[in-house]
Design a protein around this motif. Structure first.
Motif, PDB file in Angstrom:
ATOM      1  N   MET A 117       0.837  -1.205   0.000  1.00 48.99           N
ATOM      2  CA  MET A 117       0.000   0.000   0.000  1.00 48.99           C
ATOM      3  C   MET A 117       0.879   1.265   0.000  1.00 48.99           C
ATOM      4  SD  MET A 117      -2.988  -1.063  -0.260  1.00 48.99           S
ATOM      5  CE  MET A 117      -3.164  -2.832  -0.576  1.00 48.99           C
ATOM      6  N   TRP A 140       1.292   3.863  -3.022  1.00 46.66           N
ATOM      7  CA  TRP A 140       0.972   5.277  -2.749  1.00 46.66           C
ATOM      8  C   TRP A 140       2.090   6.203  -3.253  1.00 46.66           C
ATOM      9  CZ3 TRP A 140       3.271   8.401   1.375  1.00 46.66           C
ATOM     10  CH2 TRP A 140       2.662   9.641   1.552  1.00 46.66           C
ATOM     11  N   GLU A 191      -6.174   6.558   4.750  1.00 47.94           N
ATOM     12  CA  GLU A 191      -7.572   6.217   4.432  1.00 47.94           C
ATOM     13  C   GLU A 191      -7.754   4.723   4.192  1.00 47.94           C
ATOM     14  OE1 GLU A 191      -8.431   8.387   0.954  1.00 47.94           O
ATOM     15  OE2 GLU A 191      -8.698  10.325   1.976  1.00 47.94           O
ATOM     16  N   GLN A 192      -6.687   4.069   3.838  1.00 45.21           N
ATOM     17  CA  GLN A 192      -6.821   2.667   3.488  1.00 45.21           C
ATOM     18  C   GLN A 192      -6.763   1.730   4.678  1.00 45.21           C
ATOM     19  OE1 GLN A 192      -3.840   2.125   0.302  1.00 45.21           O
ATOM     20  NE2 GLN A 192      -5.664   2.565  -0.940  1.00 45.21           N
ATOM     21  N   GLN A 236      -9.838  -0.603   5.166  1.00 47.16           N
ATOM     22  CA  GLN A 236      -9.920  -1.627   4.130  1.00 47.16           C
ATOM     23  C   GLN A 236      -8.917  -2.757   4.379  1.00 47.16           C
ATOM     24  OE1 GLN A 236      -9.752   0.737   0.461  1.00 47.16           O
ATOM     25  NE2 GLN A 236     -10.834  -0.947  -0.583  1.00 47.16           N
ATOM     26  N   PHE A 278      -7.890  -3.026  -4.849  1.00 45.11           N
ATOM     27  CA  PHE A 278      -7.268  -3.083  -3.534  1.00 45.11           C
ATOM     28  C   PHE A 278      -6.898  -4.521  -3.155  1.00 45.11           C
ATOM     29  CE2 PHE A 278      -8.117  -4.179   0.886  1.00 45.11           C
ATOM     30  CZ  PHE A 278      -7.103  -3.488   1.510  1.00 45.11           C
TER      31      PHE A 278
END
Lengths: 205, 205, 205, 205
Positions: free
Chosen positions: A176, A180, A191-192, A195, B164
């Motif tokens: 991630m 990014w 924000e992830q 999730q 994702f």
DNA sequence: GATGAATGAGGATTCATTCAT
DNA sequence: AATGAATGAATCCTCATTCAT
């Protein structure tokens, strides 16, 4: 071996101070992130830090030592803060969420540091070995203990190897962050967090 | 007039042939894995390939082009083979398992290639950007489509963003490979395929 | 270790050839004599030799190796020639005279080489030790044998230690050379050969 | 206004005092002897002398000035003492013996000083010129006068040039000292005084 | 196509010296 | 007088690339 000024005790991980040592470390993060470790010139770091080239050698053994120090001091601060955050949290799911959030928030706050972390610190097998031995191992141990705790509480499935889960979580977070820093879109990394936690906790099914 | 011999069409991904071009690529993988890209000397690659230094420049634009070519040709073969393997598989869970197995088997088969893949191809932001734009994106798209298919079939949870999930799976696999090349213990990377699939499919809970 | 072109076999001691290696050695003698070893810049030697800086490293391990090579090859040639000259001479007094003459003629012929020999080759204890172990020792042995021969023939006094006499002769010659290179007057070094021989043979009394 | 403290008048040649200036000179002799002039770091001298780096610049113009000062003050003391020793001696042979003995005794007493004298003071042509102009010339003049006196007394052979004999004696002594500092065997340098004198006075025959 | 000797730009590091304290 | 942190000019060597053969 020439003595050198001792590292300052309380500003770990931030490099925001104004001692020469801190300014060099901060400048190095920026220059490494900009050009890559191998293409970064010591002169550039010195200029960015507002010191003479030779001054860097008063505080560090050389270019590589600067990179290692960045990693060491950053990681130390990172782990200390994570421990503090976890202090009052008991539910395993929450502990996982806190760890995930900490990872993404910390790196999401400082893109240059994230670049150094994701790219420059991995420029050679020798370097990766060095780092994975100690600091990364410590981090994985923290994650592993969270999983073990969840398993012993009966909250997490017991047929998964905790060390394996720790590596998986680290792998997801790592990707991630990398994604990014490479992304052309601007978005908040943190924000992830939900999730990631959802996927880790509930799986695909 | 073409500046250099065209790449041969059919030995993609293997570098096992005996043309000079292939020997150079294979030698480069080994030398990059051994010393790292920046510390690898063109002379060493030439010697390992059994050609003169200058010969490398008949086939490639330079050291960096060799690295890029390794990645390009390796990835192309990797994706083609994955597609073939997936051809007859319909169940989304099985498709995920096949993809995971392919990743770990392919890299687990060739440590030097794995080192180049995990370490050397990521030595700079510029390089990572370059690669993530095209080939990595293609791979992530394949994974994403598997997820979307599973979601449209009603087999996978629909509240997870497919892109994702694709990145997460990639992240886990990536970490498994990195961990494997750094590990002092000898083990088969592909052994972990089931564990990865289990975690991805069922989650921690 | 990169192979390097083998030293040419027949021009020992002269460096007058036109191979790159010889031009570098000759240029180094001149530059070392001009500025001193430590102040001599590799770039200067390269320029004087008409080659690129890097070329020097194709033939030598570095600046110090150039200096050592100068000494080694010069000394080898010097001793070989001395042996030839002594071949047909039997009377001890004549043998001493030949050796003295050879010393002063050889160095008197090439001031730059004499400067390197008298000054630059002695710039550190470590270096002097290195050189005195082998080549200088060989030279002193030759002189010693001449003395021993003279003593066994009953021509030279027997109460002097031959090794001591050898060193004394060497010391006198050495001082004559040094004095010559430092002198502001122009004179032929070899002119002093007879005087030296007279003193050595007959003493002050 | 004087730039620096004046040199103290009476401890010439010994450097054994405890003023900072003397400690620096003595430390420099040791460090120069240990590492050679060019490899000697000012910091090391300062540390060995127990003063700060900058303090050296209060007493000397720089590293080179320290070396020159060592030579100047040592030589002055050396010559003064030699003159005293010669004061009551009249026979030319004895005067020669005294001079020879003084040379070997003085340097044989302090190996570090001998190393500086034989090696470090000769590290460049420019430096050798400088020194040979004044101090060495004075010494050679003393020796020359002894020879001239012996010749005018009819004790020494008249067909030898006095200046040449002086240089020869100096050369022999110089070689004995150099040989001594390079020797792996431990022996007293001064033991060789008689042998030197014998050779000089009686010659080989 | 192949070679490999030659090139030369580039940069990390050292260390004598300075000067604010 | 003394300090020692800071300076920054100076240079050896590396190595990707070229090109005459």
């Amino acid at each position: 071996m020439p003595r050198r000024p001792a590292p300052p005790p309380h500003d770990i991980g931030s490099f925001r101070g104004t001692t020469k040592r801190e300014r060099i470390l901060r400048a190095a993060v920026d220059v490494f992130a900009q050009n890559g470790y191998f293409n970064a010139k010591v002169t550039e770091i010195a200029k960015a830090a507002g010191v003479a080239d030779g001054t860097i050698y008063l505080y560090f053994d050389g270019k590589e030592d600067v990179l290692i120090t960045i990693f060491r001091e950053y990681t130390r601060g990172y782990l200390e803060q994570l421990e503090k955050k976890l202090a009052g949290i008991n539910r395993p799911e929450d502990r996982i969420r806190v760890a995930i959030g900490h990872h993404l928030e910390t790196l999401g706050r400082d893109r240059a540091l994230a670049v150094v972390s994701q790219v420059e610190l991995r420029h050679s097998l020798k370097f990766m070995s060095l780092l994975s031995q100690q600091e990364v191992a410590d981090y994985l141990n923290m994650l592993r203990k969270i999983v073990e705790h969840g398993q012993s509480e009966g909250v997490f499935r017991r047929n998964l190897h905790p060390q394996f889960v720790a590596k998986s979580v680290f792998g997801i977070l790592d990707e991630m962050v990398t994604s990014w820093i490479l992304s052309e879109k601007e978005y908040e990394l943190a924000e992830q967090a939900d999730q990631v936690a959802d996927l880790v906790l509930a799986g695909l099914l």
